[in-house]
Enzyme design. Structure first.
Site, PDB file in Angstrom:
ATOM      1  CB  ALA A  29     -83.855  -4.486 -68.259  1.00  0.00           C
ATOM      2  CG  ASN A  30     -88.671  -7.124 -67.131  1.00  0.00           C
ATOM      3  OD1 ASN A  30     -89.359  -6.273 -66.577  1.00  0.00           O
ATOM      4  ND2 ASN A  30     -88.020  -8.058 -66.464  1.00  0.00           N
ATOM      5  NE  ARG A  31     -91.425  -3.020 -74.087  1.00  0.00           N
ATOM      6  CZ  ARG A  31     -90.654  -2.139 -74.717  1.00  0.00           C
ATOM      7  NH1 ARG A  31     -90.361  -0.994 -74.140  1.00  0.00           N
ATOM      8  NH2 ARG A  31     -90.187  -2.407 -75.919  1.00  0.00           N
ATOM      9  CB  SER A  32     -91.459  -4.798 -64.653  1.00  0.00           C
ATOM     10  OG  SER A  32     -91.889  -4.481 -63.343  1.00  0.00           O
ATOM     11  CB  ALA A  95     -91.235  -8.302 -64.292  1.00  0.00           C
TER      12      ALA A  95
END
Ligand code: C5P
Length: 219
Positions: A29-32, A95
């Site tokens: 995943a990512n930090r969005s 994102a």
């Protein structure tokens, strides 16, 4: 629906991160947080637009008054976006993960003595570029984001051309700016007419300013 300049307009907004599975219990995943996308969807609804909000697993809840379509992966997001069209405008604030794990395991990958698994990646579809390139049924206004850590203007201008979208809203997400996952944003709007630097302001104010600009452009 609220009354306002976007009454009778249908708008699509993507938001949040995507989750790309490794196996049934793990993902990349990512930090969005989905904060900017949720604020934009809310601001468009407040101006009277019919909003379809296609969101990955965000930490910020969706706004009131929008039709929410929840997805996990980039591939699911593309299918949801295609299903939500036609629209007068589309804003791609998600994102999206650039890569997914190729061939995720359908069983939990076991820990083994003497080695970590090697992951192979496959490229995800570029949803913004795909919609920008549509021959038929392309939204009149396609807006992308560019989260950059250096040469924001140069990268955003190149990205606008490469993706084929109408506007790019670029921001500097370098460590220390507190923008990714934070409540404020400092954006540069790149259009065919030129470049505008907006002062640092709350993500809700950015959303309102953008919604006003979209209403002007569609009028
Ligand atoms: O190439 P980059 O990820 O920096 O582009 C960012 C813009 O493209 C954002 O508007 C994002 O929502 C969109 N995007 C997309 N599908 C992807 C990657 C990015 O729609 N696979």
């Amino acid at each position: 629906l609220a009354d306002g300049p976007l009454r009778g307009r249908r708008v699509l907004v993507t938001s949040g991160p995507t989750h790309e599975p490794i196996d049934p219990v793990r993902y990349i995943a990512n930090r969005s947080s989905g904060a900017q996308g949720a604020a934009i969807a809310g601001a468009l609804a407040a101006l009277g637009a019919e909003v379809v909000f296609v969101t990955g697993p965000a930490t910020v809840p969706p706004p009131e008054g929008v039709a929410v379509v929840r997805v996990e992966t980039a591939q699911e997001m593309l299918v949801a976006v295609q299903g939500a069209l036609p629209a007068d405008a589309a804003i791609f604030a998600a994102a999206v993960a650039d890569w997914r794990v190729a061939g995720p395991s359908d069983r939990k990958i076991k820990k083994r003595a003497g080695g970590a698994p090697a992951l192979e990646f496959a490229e995800n579809p570029d949803i913004l570029a795909t919609v920008s390139a549509m021959d038929e049924g392309r939204p009149a206004l396609v807006i992308g984001f560019a989260a950059e850590t250096c040469d924001v203007l140069g990268n955003a201008t190149a990205k606008r051309a490469r993706k084929g979208c109408d506007w790019i809203l670029a921001n500097d997400v370098s460590a220390g700016t507190g923008i990714m996952g934070g409540t404020e944003n400092a954006v540069t709007l790149v259009t065919a007419d030129g470049v505008e630097d907006w002062p640092r302001m709350g993500k809700r104010e950015v959303a309102r300013k953008l919604a006003d600009r979209i209403a002007q452009a569609l009028a």
